[in-house]
Motif scaffolding. Structure first.
Motif: not given
Length: 112
Positions: A40-50
């Motif tokens: 989940l950490e990787f997905a949330t990092t990418l989502l925050n970037h978007v």
């Protein structure tokens, strides 16, 4: 999924290279992490970037990408109760793209 180490390694690389991704690549990457129930950490990092790119008007998301990201938000909220990663305006845009889409049937569904 069968190989968490492989997906975590791929996600880690994606996070490192996120600034080279276009909107389609970012959305596909985040969505695939959600579908595979990865870290989940990787997905949330990418989502925050978007979200940051969108808020700075540095990224334009297609309706398809918004639909994918809506599904990611649902996954994150399921995994992390009450975690709100995306501000209300963008959440509403993602939801609108998701709910206003005409459903499409896969070939398998058409054969039933």
């Amino acid at each position: 999924h069968a190989s968490p180490d492989l997906f975590n390694a791929a996600a880690e690389e994606a996070v490192k290279k996120i600034n080279t991704f276009n909107s389609q690549e970012i959305s596909n990457t985040i969505w695939s992490l959600a579908v595979m129930n990865c870290n989940l950490e990787f997905a949330t990092t990418l989502l925050n970037h978007v979200v940051d790119l969108h808020d700075l008007n540095r990224i334009s998301l297609s309706n398809f990408e918004k639909r994918q990201l809506h599904q990611v938000i649902l996954w994150v909220s399921k995994e992390e109760e009450n975690k709100h990663l995306v501000h209300r305006e963008l959440t509403d845009k993602f939801l609108s793209a998701f709910t206003n889409n005409e459903p499409t049937l896969s070939r398998l569904q058409k054969d039933v």
